[in-house]
Design a protein around this motif. Structure first.
Motif, mmCIF file in Angstrom:
data_model
loop_
_atom_site.group_PDB
_atom_site.id
_atom_site.type_symbol
_atom_site.label_atom_id
_atom_site.label_comp_id
_atom_site.label_asym_id
_atom_site.label_seq_id
_atom_site.Cartn_x
_atom_site.Cartn_y
_atom_site.Cartn_z
ATOM 1 N N MET A 165 -1.891 32.394 4.931
ATOM 2 C CA MET A 165 -2.005 33.304 5.716
ATOM 3 C C MET A 165 -0.764 33.675 6.468
ATOM 4 S SD MET A 165 -5.166 34.616 5.439
ATOM 5 C CE MET A 165 -5.074 34.284 3.828
ATOM 6 N N PHE A 166 0.038 32.667 6.210
ATOM 7 C CA PHE A 166 1.436 32.967 6.789
ATOM 8 C C PHE A 166 2.619 32.620 5.928
ATOM 9 C CE2 PHE A 166 -1.555 30.793 9.801
ATOM 10 C CZ PHE A 166 -1.352 31.605 10.706
ATOM 11 N N ALA A 167 2.750 33.562 4.622
ATOM 12 C CA ALA A 167 3.678 33.420 3.713
ATOM 13 C C ALA A 167 4.776 33.924 4.123
ATOM 14 C CB ALA A 167 3.066 34.593 2.704
ATOM 15 N N ASP A 168 5.062 34.805 4.988
ATOM 16 C CA ASP A 168 6.545 35.098 5.174
ATOM 17 C C ASP A 168 7.435 33.985 5.865
ATOM 18 O OD1 ASP A 168 6.357 37.504 4.230
ATOM 19 O OD2 ASP A 168 6.072 38.622 6.101
ATOM 20 N N PRO A 169 6.933 33.055 6.964
ATOM 21 C CA PRO A 169 7.485 32.093 7.417
ATOM 22 C C PRO A 169 7.744 30.813 6.427
ATOM 23 C CG PRO A 169 5.606 32.319 8.608
ATOM 24 C CD PRO A 169 5.681 33.695 7.708
ATOM 25 N N VAL A 170 6.694 30.635 5.581
ATOM 26 C CA VAL A 170 6.994 29.657 4.498
ATOM 27 C C VAL A 170 8.241 29.979 3.569
ATOM 28 C CG1 VAL A 170 5.847 28.256 2.730
ATOM 29 C CG2 VAL A 170 4.548 28.971 4.564
ATOM 30 N N ARG A 171 8.190 31.387 3.343
ATOM 31 C CA ARG A 171 9.261 31.722 2.129
ATOM 32 C C ARG A 171 10.478 31.794 3.002
ATOM 33 N NH1 ARG A 171 5.371 35.526 -0.422
ATOM 34 N NH2 ARG A 171 5.510 36.894 1.641
ATOM 35 N N ASP A 172 10.496 32.031 4.322
ATOM 36 C CA ASP A 172 11.993 32.014 5.177
ATOM 37 C C ASP A 172 12.482 30.628 5.031
ATOM 38 O OD1 ASP A 172 11.858 34.581 5.555
ATOM 39 O OD2 ASP A 172 11.314 34.741 7.799
ATOM 40 N N VAL A 173 11.600 29.603 5.516
ATOM 41 C CA VAL A 173 12.002 28.236 5.616
ATOM 42 C C VAL A 173 12.484 27.831 4.202
ATOM 43 C CG1 VAL A 173 11.724 26.004 6.625
ATOM 44 C CG2 VAL A 173 10.802 27.975 7.795
ATOM 45 N N LEU A 174 11.694 27.890 3.366
ATOM 46 C CA LEU A 174 12.127 27.278 1.952
ATOM 47 C C LEU A 174 13.209 28.318 1.102
ATOM 48 C CD1 LEU A 174 8.483 26.006 0.916
ATOM 49 C CD2 LEU A 174 10.221 24.964 2.107
ATOM 50 N N GLY A 175 13.363 29.541 1.639
ATOM 51 C CA GLY A 175 14.270 30.268 0.845
ATOM 52 C C GLY A 175 13.739 30.667 -0.539
ATOM 53 N N VAL A 176 12.431 31.038 -0.542
ATOM 54 C CA VAL A 176 11.747 31.610 -1.573
ATOM 55 C C VAL A 176 11.963 33.268 -1.590
ATOM 56 C CG1 VAL A 176 9.571 31.955 -2.985
ATOM 57 C CG2 VAL A 176 10.223 29.572 -1.917
ATOM 58 N N ASP A 177 11.889 33.682 -2.839
ATOM 59 C CA ASP A 177 11.933 35.119 -3.081
ATOM 60 C C ASP A 177 10.927 35.814 -2.732
ATOM 61 O OD1 ASP A 177 14.901 35.148 -3.717
ATOM 62 O OD2 ASP A 177 14.316 35.636 -5.889
ATOM 63 N N ALA A 178 10.902 37.037 -2.108
ATOM 64 C CA ALA A 178 9.800 38.042 -1.623
ATOM 65 C C ALA A 178 8.882 38.036 -2.991
ATOM 66 C CB ALA A 178 10.217 39.008 -1.020
ATOM 67 N N ASP A 179 9.355 38.227 -3.922
ATOM 68 C CA ASP A 179 8.426 38.637 -5.278
ATOM 69 C C ASP A 179 7.512 37.120 -5.697
ATOM 70 O OD1 ASP A 179 10.591 37.082 -6.269
ATOM 71 O OD2 ASP A 179 11.007 38.983 -7.861
ATOM 72 N N MET A 180 7.659 36.052 -5.160
ATOM 73 C CA MET A 180 7.081 35.122 -5.308
ATOM 74 C C MET A 180 5.875 34.950 -4.273
ATOM 75 S SD MET A 180 7.174 32.898 -7.638
ATOM 76 C CE MET A 180 8.340 33.811 -9.121
ATOM 77 N N LYS A 181 4.498 35.213 -4.419
ATOM 78 C CA LYS A 181 3.693 35.252 -3.838
ATOM 79 C C LYS A 181 3.052 33.643 -3.383
ATOM 80 C CE LYS A 181 4.460 39.360 -3.638
ATOM 81 N NZ LYS A 181 5.344 39.904 -2.558
ATOM 82 N N LEU A 182 2.396 33.726 -2.167
ATOM 83 C CA LEU A 182 1.942 32.124 -1.812
ATOM 84 C C LEU A 182 0.234 32.363 -2.000
ATOM 85 C CD1 LEU A 182 2.118 29.455 -0.583
ATOM 86 C CD2 LEU A 182 2.354 30.345 1.400
ATOM 87 N N LEU A 183 -0.098 31.522 -2.734
ATOM 88 C CA LEU A 183 -1.819 31.596 -3.099
ATOM 89 C C LEU A 183 -2.207 30.595 -1.997
ATOM 90 C CD1 LEU A 183 -3.796 32.719 -4.574
ATOM 91 C CD2 LEU A 183 -3.979 30.723 -6.443
ATOM 92 N N PHE A 184 -1.733 29.295 -1.861
ATOM 93 C CA PHE A 184 -2.266 28.313 -1.029
ATOM 94 C C PHE A 184 -1.451 27.220 -1.062
ATOM 95 C CE2 PHE A 184 -4.853 27.808 -4.567
ATOM 96 C CZ PHE A 184 -5.110 26.432 -4.878
#
Ligand SMILES: Cc1cc2nc3c(=O)[nH]c(=O)nc-3n(C[C@H](O)[C@H](O)[C@H](O)COP(=O)(O)O)c2cc1C
Length: 224
Positions: free
Chosen positions: A174-193
């Motif tokens: 439910m908090f994909a953006d902060p996880v991507r931000d901290v880990l440096g993951v591209d926006a086109d990778m989607k967080l399932l769980f």
């Protein structure tokens, strides 16, 4: 440790929700990742992109999740609409919630207790490691998501076979953006769980909840 049969491993797996801070032996972690990698997937596409987060980065991600939650800044890549659950599934969902809160001694209407249980999710229930499961968005995403489910089950069973435990957590997604931000993951990778994992703290009720299953007759029809 005595070796468990496959059926014993399946029966022994459960979602632990309190962990010891002790790190997982790197050889075990490598073994879990190799077992998970053997999962089947559509056309062997293996669409899972897995980030194993430990140490200071784990603490950073947790702080970012707690910060986003306190501001009610949700950023799910995939919906989770509890109101859309059909009755039978909703009953099972409610029963799981009831058993969970009862195990933790959280009474009905204890909103502060429930909020604390919500926060514990974002603190990874004290686990020293979290696996974040990302995938590329292909069409409606269902096929790749089912592949990630296969991966996650191998991961969880492999933990169990090694005397470890984990808990898959949609809430982390439910908090994909902060996880991507901290880990440096591209926006086109989607967080399932995510899956918090480690050594379960068996002295705590949250690591001792066992929940049953519906009888097979509710799930399976035979056709001759
Ligand atoms: C994809 C997935 C997401 C889940 N998300 C959460 C979660 O966000 N928080 C949580 O405490 N448990 C979560 N669970 C754990 C389920 O509540 C648990 O698997 C279910 O109640 C059955 O219990 P067991 O795993 O102990 O057999 C999730 C499980 C799955 C498979």
């Amino acid at each position: 440790m005595t070796k468990l049969t496959f059926a014993e491993v399946v029966a022994a797996r459960y979602s632990a929700r309190q962990f010891l801070p002790t790190a997982v032996d790197p050889q075990h972690l490598q073994g879990v990742l190799e077992d998970a990698q053997r999962a089947p997937s559509n056309c062997n596409t293996q669409p899972w992109h897995v980030h194993i987060v430990s140490g200071r980065t784990r603490d950073k991600v947790s702080a970012a999740l707690l910060g986003a939650a306190s501001q009610e800044q949700y950023s799910p890549d995939f919906s989770f609409d509890e109101k859309a659950f059909p009755n039978l599934l909703n009953e099972r969902r409610r029963e799981q919630g009831r058993a969970y809160y009862e195990a933790l001694g959280i009474a009905r209407g204890d909103n502060e207790g429930r909020l604390e249980a919500f926060r514990r999710n974002l603190e990874f229930f004290g686990a020293p490691h979290v696996a974040f499961l990302f995938m590329p968005m292909i069409g409606d995403g269902v096929r790749a998501a089912s592949d990630l489910g296969m991966y996650a089950q191998n991961f969880l069973l492999s933990l169990t076979a090694r005397g470890l435990a984990g808990v898959p957590q949609t809430l982390l997604g439910m908090f994909a953006d902060p996880v991507r931000d901290v880990l440096g993951v591209d926006a086109d990778m989607k967080l399932l769980f995510g899956i918090s994992f480690g050594h379960p703290d068996l002295s705590n009720a949250a690591a001792n909840l066992r929940i049953g299953r519906a009888p097979l007759t509710e799930s399976v029809r035979f056709h001759d």
